[in-house]
Design an enzyme around this catalytic site. Structure first.
Site, mmCIF file in Angstrom:
data_model
loop_
_atom_site.group_PDB
_atom_site.id
_atom_site.type_symbol
_atom_site.label_atom_id
_atom_site.label_comp_id
_atom_site.label_asym_id
_atom_site.label_seq_id
_atom_site.Cartn_x
_atom_site.Cartn_y
_atom_site.Cartn_z
ATOM 1 N N ASP A 110 -7.655 -1.381 4.383
ATOM 2 C CA ASP A 110 -6.862 -2.162 5.330
ATOM 3 C C ASP A 110 -6.864 -1.533 6.721
ATOM 4 O OD1 ASP A 110 -6.198 -4.067 3.448
ATOM 5 O OD2 ASP A 110 -4.185 -3.273 3.068
ATOM 6 N N HIS A 124 -0.032 -3.212 7.849
ATOM 7 C CA HIS A 124 -0.628 -3.998 8.931
ATOM 8 C C HIS A 124 0.220 -3.980 10.203
ATOM 9 C CE1 HIS A 124 -3.496 -5.308 6.020
ATOM 10 N NE2 HIS A 124 -2.598 -5.914 5.285
ATOM 11 N N HIS A 140 -7.215 1.509 -1.161
ATOM 12 C CA HIS A 140 -7.156 0.162 -0.603
ATOM 13 C C HIS A 140 -6.420 0.161 0.728
ATOM 14 C CE1 HIS A 140 -7.258 -4.158 -0.344
ATOM 15 N NE2 HIS A 140 -5.995 -4.082 0.060
ATOM 16 N N HIS A 200 -9.782 -7.563 4.894
ATOM 17 C CA HIS A 200 -10.833 -7.093 3.987
ATOM 18 C C HIS A 200 -12.214 -7.458 4.528
ATOM 19 C CE1 HIS A 200 -7.593 -7.622 0.631
ATOM 20 N NE2 HIS A 200 -7.313 -6.643 1.466
#
EC number: 3.5.1.108
Length: 329
Positions: A272, A295, A268, A109
């Site tokens: 990321d 991720h 969101h 973030h």
């Protein structure tokens, strides 16, 4: 190929096609920037639950983003894709040795906010192993960066131009980068959850300072109610609460204030992606397409891209310098 990468020093010598300084009247976006002044805050780590002090400071041109563990004699970790050591629910950089305490978790973030604000060079000081989560979005990091101010530096921004499509997959999830359809970074992301409150969502945007602030910065991380016990058992999400994450229970949002946007979940995920891609050490010019990417796939994508020097062209000199673990002033 996914396990291969080209390191920062090799990156400096491969495919650099332009090192010309911008002219004095060149657009602001082509210059490197750092913070005008230092700024600090204190918050809680999402996964460790620890109270952690965070300080952001200016850094010279061509430094990149450098994390320093003040509780470990200011030992450093350059914020680059090849220093990522874990991607379970957050992006973690550090020394890959299992016995080493030199790690920093949940950097995505903050990295996204640095990208959104156009900050190329900064020192990030922490007295613990994780970046504070604040409200679970990038907005409070943006507030800190705005308070610190932004200062232009006498060096051109390194940009990474995607020349051909590179893709990584895991079952029905995928992430890919392809040549840019328009200038800059364009992101198209889709997610698909069984939980009725999430379902299938799609979001696409050309990423710039304006679109990041308008469409993305306040979108929070999220979790499923039934996964919380398993996260706690794994030693994760110890600092999680309804104040810093959206909690979904099938068709219900458990947060009393509800959602900030109907499609906050996929937005969101884009936050990321931006943070994870900024670990390339350059501004990417290309199109990102992802489905159910997290991720792990984001980092695999960068490693696969960098391993194939025919798939990209670097304009300018890369920012990321310094060796992991070395004390920094």
């Amino acid at each position: 190929m996914d396990g291969m990468s080209i390191g920062p020093r090799e990156l400096a010598d491969a495919c650099v096609t332009e090192t010309v300084m911008p002219t004095a009247d060149a657009p602001d976006a082509v210059w490197q920037h750092t913070l005008r002044r230092p700024i600090s805050s204190i918050g809680t780590g999402l996964h460790t639950g620890r109270r952690i002090s965070l300080s952001l400071s200016p850094a010279p041109a061509n430094t990149g983003i450098i994390f320093r563990r003040t509780d470990l004699d200011n030992r450093i970790i350059p914020a680059t894709y090849d220093h990522v050591v874990d991607t379970r629910l957050s992006t973690v950089i550090g020394d890959p040795s299992p016995a080493s305490p030199l790690r920093v978790a949940t950097i995505e973030h903050l990295m996204s906010a640095l990208c959104g604000c156009g900050i190329d060079n900064a020192y990030i000081d922490l007295d613990g192993p994780e970046v504070p989560v604040f409200d679970g979005s990038a907005s409070e990091f943006m507030f800190l960066l705005d308070c610190a101010g932004r200062e232009r530096q006498p060096a051109g921004r390194p940009t990474l131009e995607i020349l051909r499509t590179v893709r990584v997959e895991d079952a029905d999830a995928f992430a890919e980068l392809s040549p840019p359809s328009t200038d800059g970074l364009n992101i198209s992301m889709s997610i698909d959850f069984a939980a009725q409150a999430i379902g299938r969502q799609i979001f696409s945007a050309r990423i710039c300072a304006t679109s990041f602030r308008r469409d993305l910065e306040n979108c929070r991380t999220f979790t499923l109610r039934q996964e919380i016990d398993a996260l706690h058992a794994a030693g994760l999400a110890r600092g999680g609460s309804l104040e810093n994450a959206i909690v979904v229970d099938d068709d219900r949002i458990l947060n009393p204030t509800g959602l900030r946007r109907p499609d906050e979940f996929v937005r969101h995920k884009v936050v990321d992606v931006i943070g994870d891609l900024y670990l390339s050490g350059a501004v990417i010019h290309g199109d990102f397409h992802g489905h159910k990417s997290g991720h792990t796939l984001n980092n695999r994508l960068l490693r696969t891209l960098m391993a194939d020097t025919t798939a990209w062209r670097l304009h300018g000199v890369p920012m990321h310098k310094g060796q992991i673990g070395r004390a920094a002033a």
